[in-house]
Design a protein around this motif. Structure first.
Motif, PDB file in Angstrom:
ATOM      1  N   THR A   1      -3.252  12.171  20.659  1.00 56.90           N
ATOM      2  CA  THR A   1      -1.932  11.749  20.158  1.00 56.90           C
ATOM      3  C   THR A   1      -1.620  10.335  20.638  1.00 56.90           C
ATOM      4  O   THR A   1      -1.700  10.053  21.837  1.00 56.90           O
ATOM      5  CB  THR A   1      -0.839  12.723  20.659  1.00 56.90           C
ATOM      6  N   LEU A   2      -1.268   9.461  19.704  1.00 55.88           N
ATOM      7  CA  LEU A   2      -0.810   8.112  20.044  1.00 55.88           C
ATOM      8  C   LEU A   2       0.705   8.088  19.939  1.00 55.88           C
ATOM      9  O   LEU A   2       1.323   9.047  19.464  1.00 55.88           O
ATOM     10  CB  LEU A   2      -1.424   7.088  19.089  1.00 55.88           C
ATOM     11  N   ARG A   3       1.321   6.978  20.379  1.00 57.99           N
ATOM     12  CA  ARG A   3       2.782   6.840  20.291  1.00 57.99           C
ATOM     13  C   ARG A   3       3.107   5.611  19.454  1.00 57.99           C
ATOM     14  O   ARG A   3       2.494   4.555  19.638  1.00 57.99           O
ATOM     15  CB  ARG A   3       3.378   6.677  21.695  1.00 57.99           C
ATOM     16  N   THR A   4       4.066   5.767  18.533  1.00 53.84           N
ATOM     17  CA  THR A   4       4.402   4.644  17.645  1.00 53.84           C
ATOM     18  C   THR A   4       5.910   4.528  17.456  1.00 53.84           C
ATOM     19  O   THR A   4       6.627   5.533  17.534  1.00 53.84           O
ATOM     20  CB  THR A   4       3.713   4.807  16.272  1.00 53.84           C
ATOM     21  N   ILE A   5       6.353   3.292  17.198  1.00 57.30           N
ATOM     22  CA  ILE A   5       7.755   3.130  16.774  1.00 57.30           C
ATOM     23  C   ILE A   5       7.816   3.037  15.249  1.00 57.30           C
ATOM     24  O   ILE A   5       8.856   2.767  14.673  1.00 57.30           O
ATOM     25  CB  ILE A   5       8.443   1.905  17.428  1.00 57.30           C
ATOM     26  N   GLY A   6       6.674   3.217  14.580  1.00 59.73           N
ATOM     27  CA  GLY A   6       6.652   3.252  13.122  1.00 59.73           C
ATOM     28  C   GLY A   6       6.055   1.999  12.514  1.00 59.73           C
ATOM     29  O   GLY A   6       5.457   1.173  13.205  1.00 59.73           O
ATOM     30  N   ALA A   7       6.223   1.890  11.206  1.00 55.89           N
ATOM     31  CA  ALA A   7       5.626   0.780  10.463  1.00 55.89           C
ATOM     32  C   ALA A   7       6.631  -0.352  10.288  1.00 55.89           C
ATOM     33  O   ALA A   7       7.829  -0.117  10.239  1.00 55.89           O
ATOM     34  CB  ALA A   7       5.168   1.274   9.097  1.00 55.89           C
ATOM     35  N   GLY A   8       6.116  -1.566  10.204  1.00 62.42           N
ATOM     36  CA  GLY A   8       7.000  -2.717   9.980  1.00 62.42           C
ATOM     37  C   GLY A   8       6.207  -3.881   9.441  1.00 62.42           C
ATOM     38  O   GLY A   8       4.994  -3.778   9.228  1.00 62.42           O
ATOM     39  N   GLY A   9       6.903  -5.002   9.229  1.00 64.05           N
ATOM     40  CA  GLY A   9       6.213  -6.218   8.814  1.00 64.05           C
ATOM     41  C   GLY A   9       6.567  -6.647   7.406  1.00 64.05           C
ATOM     42  O   GLY A   9       7.053  -5.850   6.598  1.00 64.05           O
ATOM     43  N   PHE A  10       6.296  -7.915   7.144  1.00 68.11           N
ATOM     44  CA  PHE A  10       6.721  -8.550   5.895  1.00 68.11           C
ATOM     45  C   PHE A  10       5.553  -9.041   5.047  1.00 68.11           C
ATOM     46  O   PHE A  10       5.739  -9.750   4.089  1.00 68.11           O
ATOM     47  CB  PHE A  10       7.646  -9.723   6.226  1.00 68.11           C
ATOM     48  N   PHE A  11       4.329  -8.666   5.452  1.00 71.76           N
ATOM     49  CA  PHE A  11       3.148  -9.107   4.721  1.00 71.76           C
ATOM     50  C   PHE A  11       2.901  -8.109   3.588  1.00 71.76           C
ATOM     51  O   PHE A  11       1.885  -7.421   3.527  1.00 71.76           O
ATOM     52  CB  PHE A  11       1.973  -9.155   5.705  1.00 71.76           C
ATOM     53  N   THR A  12       3.883  -8.006   2.715  1.00 76.55           N
ATOM     54  CA  THR A  12       3.874  -6.979   1.675  1.00 76.55           C
ATOM     55  C   THR A  12       3.978  -7.644   0.301  1.00 76.55           C
ATOM     56  O   THR A  12       4.301  -8.843   0.215  1.00 76.55           O
ATOM     57  CB  THR A  12       5.074  -6.038   1.868  1.00 76.55           C
ATOM     58  N   LEU A  13       3.762  -6.885  -0.740  1.00 82.64           N
ATOM     59  CA  LEU A  13       3.926  -7.441  -2.084  1.00 82.64           C
ATOM     60  C   LEU A  13       5.417  -7.618  -2.357  1.00 82.64           C
ATOM     61  O   LEU A  13       6.224  -6.807  -1.905  1.00 82.64           O
ATOM     62  CB  LEU A  13       3.335  -6.487  -3.124  1.00 82.64           C
ATOM     63  N   PRO A  14       5.788  -8.677  -3.100  1.00 83.23           N
ATOM     64  CA  PRO A  14       7.203  -8.816  -3.464  1.00 83.23           C
ATOM     65  C   PRO A  14       7.650  -7.588  -4.263  1.00 83.23           C
ATOM     66  O   PRO A  14       6.830  -6.942  -4.924  1.00 83.23           O
ATOM     67  CB  PRO A  14       7.226 -10.063  -4.356  1.00 83.23           C
ATOM     68  N   ASP A  15       8.961  -7.302  -4.207  1.00 88.87           N
ATOM     69  CA  ASP A  15       9.485  -6.111  -4.892  1.00 88.87           C
ATOM     70  C   ASP A  15       9.069  -6.067  -6.355  1.00 88.87           C
ATOM     71  O   ASP A  15       8.686  -5.051  -6.884  1.00 88.87           O
ATOM     72  CB  ASP A  15      11.023  -6.092  -4.817  1.00 88.87           C
ATOM     73  N   ASN A  16       9.183  -7.227  -7.005  1.00 85.14           N
ATOM     74  CA  ASN A  16       8.900  -7.291  -8.436  1.00 85.14           C
ATOM     75  C   ASN A  16       7.700  -8.177  -8.683  1.00 85.14           C
ATOM     76  O   ASN A  16       7.794  -9.169  -9.406  1.00 85.14           O
ATOM     77  CB  ASN A  16      10.124  -7.871  -9.149  1.00 85.14           C
ATOM     78  N   VAL A  17       6.580  -7.798  -8.096  1.00 83.32           N
ATOM     79  CA  VAL A  17       5.444  -8.730  -8.055  1.00 83.32           C
ATOM     80  C   VAL A  17       4.986  -9.154  -9.449  1.00 83.32           C
ATOM     81  O   VAL A  17       4.680 -10.328  -9.680  1.00 83.32           O
ATOM     82  CB  VAL A  17       4.278  -8.147  -7.207  1.00 83.32           C
ATOM     83  N   ALA A  18       4.993  -8.228 -10.407  1.00 79.40           N
ATOM     84  CA  ALA A  18       4.486  -8.570 -11.739  1.00 79.40           C
ATOM     85  C   ALA A  18       5.412  -9.550 -12.460  1.00 79.40           C
ATOM     86  O   ALA A  18       4.989 -10.256 -13.376  1.00 79.40           O
ATOM     87  CB  ALA A  18       4.301  -7.300 -12.560  1.00 79.40           C
TER      88      ALA A  18
END
Ligand SMILES: Cc1cc2nc3c(=O)[nH]c(=O)nc-3n(C[C@H](O)[C@H](O)[C@H](O)COP(=O)(O)OP(=O)(O)OC[C@H]3O[C@@H](n4cnc5c(N)ncnc54)[C@H](O)[C@@H]3O)c2cc1C
Length: 341
Positions: A86-103
């Motif tokens: 078992t690992l410990r996490t505060i969850g996922a984060g970050g901004f290196f994502t696709l724009p909301d309306n990428v197309a």
């Protein structure tokens, strides 16, 4: 809040790299984000690892970690963690994502990855190919040798599965022809010109690799006319972040109000104590990881007042316009501030 994360499987990718898979269907994330892990014996020691799976494709949550010689956390993961641990996490984060309306914004995306920089890009690529059928993609991926290339076979498989929409160029620094060994500006420009199917304005570029590598990519892409706002970077090395300025113009003490999910906290801080440090002193558990303005784990929205940041290597002009700020390098400026999650 720190949550447990049970490892369901571990896969050796290359001699130094392992992928850890988790049975965690309830953990929300977007392609390109990272998991922030907390050390088993010290809540202060935290590291971020990009998620190599993509949501919505039926894949288990996965992160891919390179063993760093003398590294505290990566050695703990790669050397000692097995299925069932078992690992410990505060969850996922970050901004290196696709724009909301990428197309709506783009017709094509260029990805530049070096070494383990492929991790978030692999997730983004899968998401784009499976979930955004109008988009074309190009991956330029640099490694020492084919044996050190993470996801080598999987990427070749994607390239043949999506042959009409994806082009992949592998570069190996052990290649006998120097012009095909390392990525340099002219080679980058020739790849982009060869594969570009749209205008530079409708092209997005995502980069992940060593700082000098990403800097060279940015120069090359700007030279071809890709707008700076269309270029996103993920920096794995928080210590390389450059401060934007030495000191804020206002170093007076100011009040901070933070509204988290069910609680509102109030405290004071004064430069050089950051908002995050002041909160920690009060025992308030704000999210954070790198502590250096690079990863974005500590992001909050400023709803009143103004926050000055000594370093910001992650928020774009668009994020700043939405009021997003980093507490790990942020100080209230010109008066009190109100922040919320
Ligand atoms: C947004 C983000 C995403 C990331 N994604 C990934 C990913 O997908 N995969 C991945 O493998 N990594 C990723 N990283 C990097 C990862 O978070 C860690 O930084 C990396 O694993 C090294 O951590 P460590 O604890 O093993 O090494 P550390 O203990 O932090 O050491 C790092 C280096 O510093 C040296 N060092 C440590 N202490 C000292 C000292 N006192 N004096 C001199 N030198 C010292 C060590 O020798 C080592 O070379 C990411 C980082 C960020 C910010």
């Amino acid at each position: 809040m720190i949550k447990p994360l049970v490892v369901s499987a571990v896969r050796q990718e290359t001699p130094e790299v392992k992928t850890f898979l988790f049975d965690a269907p309830e953990l929300p994330y977007q392609a390109g984000q990272y998991l922030t892990l907390v050390h088993p014996h010290n809540d202060e020691v935290r590291r971020s690892y990009s998620i190599s799976s993509a949501p919505g494709l039926g894949e288990p949550l996965a992160m891919t970690v390179k063993r760093v010689a003398n590294g505290l956390f990566s050695r703990y993961l790669v050397d000692t963690i097995h299925p069932g641990d078992t690992l410990r996490t505060i969850g996922a984060g970050g901004f290196f994502t696709l724009p909301d309306n990428v197309a709506k914004e783009a017709d094509q995306m260029f990805f530049f990855a070096a070494g383990n920089g492929i991790t978030p890009i692999y997730a983004l690529l899968k998401s784009l190919l499976h979930q955004h059928p109008s988009l074309h993609a190009v991956l330029i991926y640099s490694n020492r040798t084919p044996e050190h290339t993470i996801f080598y076979q999987e990427l070749q498989h994607l390239a043949s599965q999506f042959a009409d929409r994806l082009k992949v160029e592998f570069l190996f620094s052990n290649h006998p022809v120097l012009a095909r060994a390392r990525l340099y500006r002219d080679l980058l420009e020739s790849f982009v010109k060869q594969y570009l199917v749209t205008t530079p304005a409708r092209t997005l570029a995502y980069l992940c690799g060593p700082l000098n590598y990403m800097r060279m990519c940015v120069y090359g892409l700007r030279e071809i006319g890709i707008p700076l706002a269309n270029i996103r970077r993920e920096n794995f090395n928080p210590e390389t972040a450059l401060p934007v300025a030495d000191e804020p113009s206002d170093t007076d003490p100011h009040g901070v109000t933070v509204r988290l999910l069910h609680h509102t906290y109030q405290f004071q801080t004064q430069y050089p104590i950051t908002i995050l440090q002041a909160a920690k002193k009060q025992g308030i558990a704000l999210p954070y990881s790198c502590g250096n303005g690079v990863c974005g784990s500590c992001v909050l929205r400023c709803t009143a007042g103004q926050v000055w940041m000594s370093t910001n290597d992650v928020l774009t002009h668009r994020d700043l316009a939405k009021g997003l700020i980093l507490t790990c390098t942020g100080y209230p400026m010109g008066g009190d501030v109100q922040l919320e999650l």
